[in-house]
Write a protein that holds these residues in place. Structure first.
Motif, PDB file in Angstrom:
ATOM      1  N   GLN A   5      10.316  -3.297  -4.484  1.00 58.82           N
ATOM      2  CA  GLN A   5      10.545  -3.408  -6.214  1.00 58.82           C
ATOM      3  C   GLN A   5       9.396  -4.054  -6.962  1.00 58.82           C
ATOM      4  N   SER A   6       8.347  -4.363  -6.164  1.00 57.65           N
ATOM      5  CA  SER A   6       7.063  -5.093  -6.516  1.00 57.65           C
ATOM      6  C   SER A   6       6.082  -4.723  -5.821  1.00 57.65           C
ATOM      7  N   VAL A   7       4.712  -5.066  -6.341  1.00 60.66           N
ATOM      8  CA  VAL A   7       3.651  -4.671  -5.382  1.00 60.66           C
ATOM      9  C   VAL A   7       3.553  -5.577  -4.426  1.00 60.66           C
ATOM     10  N   ALA A   8       3.997  -6.901  -4.593  1.00 57.02           N
ATOM     11  CA  ALA A   8       4.189  -8.136  -3.645  1.00 57.02           C
ATOM     12  C   ALA A   8       4.925  -7.581  -2.409  1.00 57.02           C
ATOM     13  N   ASP A   9       5.738  -6.562  -2.664  1.00 54.27           N
ATOM     14  CA  ASP A   9       6.654  -6.129  -1.429  1.00 54.27           C
ATOM     15  C   ASP A   9       5.940  -5.001  -0.634  1.00 54.27           C
TER      16      ASP A   9
ATOM     17  N   GLN B 200      -4.403  -4.207  -7.841  1.00 51.43           N
ATOM     18  CA  GLN B 200      -2.977  -4.659  -8.002  1.00 51.43           C
ATOM     19  C   GLN B 200      -2.523  -5.516  -6.738  1.00 51.43           C
TER      20      GLN B 200
ATOM     21  N   LYS C  91      -3.960  -8.879  -7.529  1.00 54.38           N
ATOM     22  CA  LYS C  91      -3.102  -9.439  -8.688  1.00 54.38           C
ATOM     23  C   LYS C  91      -1.823 -10.171  -8.360  1.00 54.38           C
ATOM     24  N   HIS C  92      -1.330  -9.691  -6.904  1.00 53.14           N
ATOM     25  CA  HIS C  92      -0.010  -9.904  -6.658  1.00 53.14           C
ATOM     26  C   HIS C  92      -0.199 -10.682  -5.227  1.00 53.14           C
TER      27      HIS C  92
ATOM     28  N   ARG D 105       9.625   6.413  -8.475  1.00 53.39           N
ATOM     29  CA  ARG D 105       9.386   5.292  -9.399  1.00 53.39           C
ATOM     30  C   ARG D 105       7.926   4.831  -9.511  1.00 53.39           C
TER      31      ARG D 105
ATOM     32  N   LEU E   8       5.757   2.054  -9.381  1.00 57.91           N
ATOM     33  CA  LEU E   8       5.793   0.560  -9.180  1.00 57.91           C
ATOM     34  C   LEU E   8       4.823  -0.337 -10.138  1.00 57.91           C
ATOM     35  N   ALA E   9       3.684   0.310 -10.338  1.00 61.26           N
ATOM     36  CA  ALA E   9       2.841  -0.129 -11.201  1.00 61.26           C
ATOM     37  C   ALA E   9       1.700   0.908 -11.719  1.00 61.26           C
TER      38      ALA E   9
END
Length: 349
Positions: free
Chosen positions: A162-166, A187, A190-191, A237, A239-240
């Motif tokens: 769900q996010s770049v951190a994942d 990216q 950033k995360h 999707r 993601l970023a």
């Protein structure tokens, strides 16, 4: 009388020998001077090497030649090829032909420039960094405005990510040395994810798409129109994208020799690029329809890509050079390039 005659013969022979000797000595001195001059010239060249730079060709000398232009599946040069306006102007004004060659990405295009297979091409921000590090004789000519939404990290529509951190611990595919390489780096930064905490596999766009669809990669970092095509075809999707993180400029590049020898042809290229940019900005649907047969990508995807891109040829300035230097320094810190670069070395003076 006989004795006197023999003495006279001896004197005559000695005189003849002396005369011949003088003639040979004179010739020898001439040769010695010439050899000495050549030797001094050689020594001078050894101690001080003169670097020859190509002089600008006159308009009459830029007739009846072939310009070799490399292009990718998207960008203003690609639009110029599809439109035919540059071909027509050069043919009408100078009887010049264009040899167009398509490449899957910027790194591959600049590799061809490095080995002398093309004269001019276009890429994003990162490929020139890797190419300069490899010793490519490239120079920046101009650039397009930032288009940060034209590249992104895409995941399958049903992905739990769900996010770049994942992305930590995940497998990501991308084209090595391309703009999206830098997008991923920034990216992750950033995360709070280390570049070393992800597995990056290098694949060109076509292979990256296959890996993405087969599920052999958790995410794909890619640019338009491939990004748009993956969105419309798979429902993937984004993601970023690059918004707020990277600029994503498109650059016009050439070999230094070509740019310095044919500045008038460079100007013609940039003039026609700016004209087609102005038209493209106002006609995304028509642009998509023009490009679709050439690219083999559906019109819907190309409209999506066209509407999130910015247009207009801009000159290389100090701010742009500074931004490119920051990218080069980042890649050096990550040990992705072997040495520190000075972007100014690739700028036309």
């Amino acid at each position: 009388m006989k004795q006197r005659k023999e003495k006279w013969d001896v004197k005559w022979v000695v005189g003849l020998i002396l005369l011949v000797s003088l003639v040979l000595t004179a010739c020898g001195n001439g040769n010695s001077a010439s050899n000495s001059k050549g030797s001094n010239s050689s020594n001078s060249n050894t101690s001080e090497t003169k670097v020859e730079t190509p002089s600008s060709a006159s308009p009459s000398e830029t007739r009846d030649i072939t310009i070799r232009i490399g292009y990718q599946k998207y960008g203003t040069i690609n639009i110029l090829k599809a439109d035919g306006s540059l071909d027509k102007r050069l043919a009408d004004e100078r009887n010049i032909k264009i040899e167009w060659t398509e490449f899957p990405g910027g790194p591959q295009l600049l590799e061809a420039l490095n080995v002398g297979s093309i004269d001019i091409g276009h890429t994003g921000e990162a490929p020139p960094i890797f190419a300069q590090a490899a010793g490519a004789p490239l120079v920046y000519l101009a650039h397009e405005p930032a288009s940060p939404k034209s590249e992104g990290i895409i995941v399958p529509k049903d992905s739990p990510i769900q996010s770049v951190a994942d992305l930590k611990g995940k497998t990501i595919v991308l084209n090595k040395g391309s703009n999206v390489h830098y997008l991923l780096v920034k990216q992750l930064e950033k995360h709070g994810v280390s570049y070393k905490d992800v597995t990056v596999k290098y694949l060109p766009p076509a292979d990256g798409r296959a890996a993405f669809e087969k599920g052999s990669a958790d995410a794909w970092v890619i640019w338009d129109p491939f990004l748009a095509a993956a969105e419309t075809a798979t429902g993937g999707r984004v993601l970023a994208d690059g918004e707020g993180v990277v600029s994503n400029h498109e650059f016009y590049l050439a070999t230094r020799e070509f740019a310095e020898k044919y500045p008038d042809l460079v100007n013609i290229l940039l003039e026609e690029a700016d004209k087609i940019d102005a038209w493209s900005k106002e006609h995304p649907q028509e642009l998509a329809e023009k490009l679709s047969p050439q690219l083999g990508i559906d019109v819907e995807s190309l409209v999506l890509a066209a509407e999130r891109r910015n247009y207009g040829v801009q000159s290389i300035d100090a701010e742009l050079i500074k931004a490119q230097q920051a990218i080069a320094d980042t890649f050096l810190d990550l040990e992705l390039i072997p040495k520190k670069l000075d972007i100014n070395d690739a700028i036309l003076k």
